[in-house]
Scaffold this active site. Sequence first.
Site, PDB file in Angstrom:
ATOM      1  N   ASP A   1       0.847  -1.197   0.000  1.00 24.27           N
ATOM      2  CA  ASP A   1       0.000   0.000   0.000  1.00 24.27           C
ATOM      3  C   ASP A   1       0.879   1.243   0.000  1.00 24.27           C
ATOM      4  O   ASP A   1       2.027   1.194   0.457  1.00 24.27           O
ATOM      5  CB  ASP A   1      -0.843   0.086   1.285  1.00 24.27           C
ATOM      6  CG  ASP A   1      -1.994  -0.896   1.304  1.00 24.27           C
ATOM      7  OD1 ASP A   1      -2.450  -1.293   0.221  1.00 24.27           O
ATOM      8  OD2 ASP A   1      -2.418  -1.268   2.402  1.00 24.27           O
TER       9      ASP A   1
ATOM     10  N   TYR B   1       2.113   4.721   1.675  1.00 20.40           N
ATOM     11  CA  TYR B   1       2.155   5.204   3.046  1.00 20.40           C
ATOM     12  C   TYR B   1       0.880   5.999   3.316  1.00 20.40           C
ATOM     13  O   TYR B   1       0.377   6.706   2.441  1.00 20.40           O
ATOM     14  CB  TYR B   1       3.365   6.115   3.259  1.00 20.40           C
ATOM     15  CG  TYR B   1       4.701   5.432   3.114  1.00 20.40           C
ATOM     16  CD1 TYR B   1       5.053   4.333   3.898  1.00 20.40           C
ATOM     17  CD2 TYR B   1       5.648   5.907   2.205  1.00 20.40           C
ATOM     18  CE1 TYR B   1       6.294   3.724   3.777  1.00 20.40           C
ATOM     19  CE2 TYR B   1       6.897   5.306   2.076  1.00 20.40           C
ATOM     20  CZ  TYR B   1       7.212   4.210   2.862  1.00 20.40           C
ATOM     21  OH  TYR B   1       8.447   3.610   2.742  1.00 20.40           O
TER      22      TYR B   1
ATOM     23  N   HIS C   1       9.942  -9.167   4.337  1.00 19.18           N
ATOM     24  CA  HIS C   1       9.687  -7.730   4.181  1.00 19.18           C
ATOM     25  C   HIS C   1      10.701  -6.937   5.004  1.00 19.18           C
ATOM     26  O   HIS C   1      11.141  -7.382   6.069  1.00 19.18           O
ATOM     27  CB  HIS C   1       8.266  -7.403   4.647  1.00 19.18           C
ATOM     28  CG  HIS C   1       7.778  -6.069   4.222  1.00 19.18           C
ATOM     29  ND1 HIS C   1       8.069  -4.920   4.927  1.00 19.18           N
ATOM     30  CD2 HIS C   1       7.021  -5.685   3.165  1.00 19.18           C
ATOM     31  CE1 HIS C   1       7.504  -3.890   4.319  1.00 19.18           C
ATOM     32  NE2 HIS C   1       6.868  -4.319   3.250  1.00 19.18           N
TER      33      HIS C   1
END
Length: 240
Positions: free
Chosen positions: A70, A72, A196
């Site tokens: 997504d 920020y 991640h």
Amino acid sequence: MLSLDKVALESGWKKALTAELDSDYMRTLLSFLQQEKQHGKTIYPPEDLIFNAFNSTPFSQVKVVILGQDPYHGAGQAHGLSFSVPTGIKPPPSLVNIFKEISRDFAEPSSAPLSENGNLEHWARQGVLLLNATLTVQQGVAGTHQGKGWERFTDAAIAQLNEQHEGLVFMLWGSYAQKKGMLIDRQRHLVLTAPHPSPLSAYRGFIGCGHFSQANHYLQQRKGIAINWQPLPGAALSLF
């Protein structure tokens, strides 16, 4: 808000994604964004930067794809490039860890200061597509625009890159990004996977992954080029 006749998209991408832009789901998605705005919700990134990843890295010039989830959702952070923030905005923790891995990967002294300039536009200009799977988000609420159609659009973008290019590097960090790997032919492209870079998982394998040097080695062998991964100059980043 956005309308299909006002979507400004780089010509190569527009040609590759014409079917998506003309689809019913895209009309539904843009109508949803319009309704969100009418209900007083703030959406990031700003309207003119929603397609910034595509406009910053023309379709014909893509060499590397770094996939985020997504944008920020904090004020001033999102500008349409995954993991990047505008100059003057403090780099978020995931980006700090990306800079740490670049420093480690290229054997810089451990004491070398990290730049506080988190703007990655210079990567985009070199052919690094900084693509979020979802291109918009509501202010302050992560994941609010997932499942509205953006994933289908970005899947189509990845599929077009896979089919029309050869010798690209895809960096897929975390399980969400790695699911997109099903769209990529590993005989034609290099797919690099790691946890991640967020603080929750960076030290479970992202730090030490060596993706940036691996990408350059692959690109140098295939195309005779390399990406300058070093952050833009800026004041030293405080890690405390």
